[in-house]
Design a protein around this motif. Sequence first.
Motif, PDB file in Angstrom:
ATOM      1  N   PHE A   1      -7.549  17.978 -10.886  1.00 45.99           N
ATOM      2  CA  PHE A   1      -7.753  19.389 -11.206  1.00 45.99           C
ATOM      3  C   PHE A   1      -8.536  20.106 -10.114  1.00 45.99           C
ATOM      4  N   ALA A   2      -9.181  19.348  -9.194  1.00 48.65           N
ATOM      5  CA  ALA A   2      -9.890  19.989  -8.085  1.00 48.65           C
ATOM      6  C   ALA A   2     -10.126  18.980  -6.977  1.00 48.65           C
ATOM      7  N   HIS A   3     -10.343  19.518  -5.763  1.00 48.54           N
ATOM      8  CA  HIS A   3     -10.791  18.734  -4.613  1.00 48.54           C
ATOM      9  C   HIS A   3     -12.037  19.396  -4.047  1.00 48.54           C
ATOM     10  N   MET A   4     -12.935  18.595  -3.499  1.00 42.73           N
ATOM     11  CA  MET A   4     -14.046  19.120  -2.722  1.00 42.73           C
ATOM     12  C   MET A   4     -13.635  19.133  -1.253  1.00 42.73           C
ATOM     13  N   VAL A   5     -13.842  20.289  -0.620  1.00 45.09           N
ATOM     14  CA  VAL A   5     -13.443  20.474   0.779  1.00 45.09           C
ATOM     15  C   VAL A   5     -14.627  21.064   1.539  1.00 45.09           C
ATOM     16  N   GLU A   6     -14.904  20.528   2.713  1.00 45.81           N
ATOM     17  CA  GLU A   6     -15.943  21.104   3.563  1.00 45.81           C
ATOM     18  C   GLU A   6     -15.401  22.364   4.230  1.00 45.81           C
ATOM     19  N   ASN A   7     -16.159  23.442   4.108  1.00 46.11           N
ATOM     20  CA  ASN A   7     -15.676  24.760   4.504  1.00 46.11           C
ATOM     21  C   ASN A   7     -15.175  24.810   5.940  1.00 46.11           C
ATOM     22  N   ARG A   8     -15.894  24.157   6.843  1.00 46.77           N
ATOM     23  CA  ARG A   8     -15.524  24.279   8.253  1.00 46.77           C
ATOM     24  C   ARG A   8     -14.129  23.743   8.521  1.00 46.77           C
ATOM     25  N   TYR A   9     -13.734  22.684   7.832  1.00 52.77           N
ATOM     26  CA  TYR A   9     -12.403  22.130   8.047  1.00 52.77           C
ATOM     27  C   TYR A   9     -11.321  23.081   7.532  1.00 52.77           C
ATOM     28  N   LEU A  10     -11.572  23.686   6.382  1.00 52.43           N
ATOM     29  CA  LEU A  10     -10.568  24.563   5.797  1.00 52.43           C
ATOM     30  C   LEU A  10     -10.432  25.863   6.594  1.00 52.43           C
ATOM     31  N   ILE A  11     -11.551  26.438   7.020  1.00 48.34           N
ATOM     32  CA  ILE A  11     -11.475  27.672   7.817  1.00 48.34           C
ATOM     33  C   ILE A  11     -10.737  27.415   9.127  1.00 48.34           C
TER      34      ILE A  11
END
Length: 406
Positions: free
Chosen positions: A108-118
């Motif tokens: 239902f969710a994943h944790m993602v580090e912002n810098r990688y996604l941006i």
Amino acid sequence: MPAQRSIVICGGAFAGLALALALRQGLGPEIPVIVADPALGARPSRDPRATAIVAACRRLFETIGAWGQVAPTAQPITDMVVTDSKLEDATRPVFLTFAGNVAPGEPFAHMVENRYLIDALASRAEAEGVELRAAAVSSFASRPDGVSVTLAGGTVIAASLLVAADGARSKLRERAGIATHGWEYDQSGIVVTVGHERDHEGRAEEHFLPAGPFAILPLSGKRSSLVWTETRNDAARIVALNEEQFQAELEQRFGLHLGEVKALDKPRAFPLSYFVARSFIAERLALVGDAAHVIHPIAGQGLNMGLKDVAALAEVVVDAARLGMDIGGADVLERYQRWRRFDTMAMGVATNSLNFLFSNQSTLLRTVRDIGLGLVDRAPPLKNLFIRQAAGLTGEVPRLLKGEAL
């Protein structure tokens, strides 16, 4: 058919870049899409924060082609437990548990580090032909047939639509004269990444303490991201402590169920507030994300609500273009506002109510909420509804959040 000019998006974080990609893919190369943000000149991103991306928003990122680059570092949330206790309690009984899947094999969710996604969004946007400008929008002037957007440095762009994705202190919202209503909480959220001896096995934990929720959110490896709510005075005191003193405060709340725990970066405190813009639109202007609304993080839905804005606005603009309508016209923007504003207000009411119910010292309220959590835990249909709501899969869901291309 009206002549369509550019679309200018002010703001190069999650919402702005995701919207640019969705529009570019849905509209094709005939309508230029431009993202303007001074921060685009500082790459790779150094944003140290992490974010929970619910299933619906992961589908959006997958559909616009950005998820593949992020997936190797994303941590699935496979399980979640909710406790309710006082800080000094020796044990924290579990009142509610959630299995992590909304569909077989889909957490239902994943944790993602912002810098990688941006960085993934920015590189994908460049590859798709989105024009990234490392400049601020300094002014704009709307007319019935278009909007002139002036960038810092003097460049003027003739656009059909201007989108404010420039955050909670949106300059564009202010220049458009759009008021907000809401309030400041006497709370701050402390954010810090911690390492621990034992593996979290994908489990997220939400400990409801009298000052507010203490959320432990799993990251890749033996690390977790904490979102730790305290009163503003206590939060300021805690982040100012030396390393040894902070460690004592951390251990008191985190516990030792994952072995020794240690902060991996400097804790930061962010004042918490709630507001909703009185209008999500103005002439030739649409607000998305934090420019339109900011809610309490107790339900972890702030970013995901912004991505719902993105999916809804992209859908109404692409549909309008295919029908030969003016993509920045009042009727098109009004459809976007009708779609998103009620859902935003409802989520605001829900998070305010949860914060009142769980962030207090009342023994009576604690008894009531614990009975309620226990009842939900024993009612699988209700629990499944909560999971789908948390995953962003209830209500009128835009196509991108279903994993369908525009």
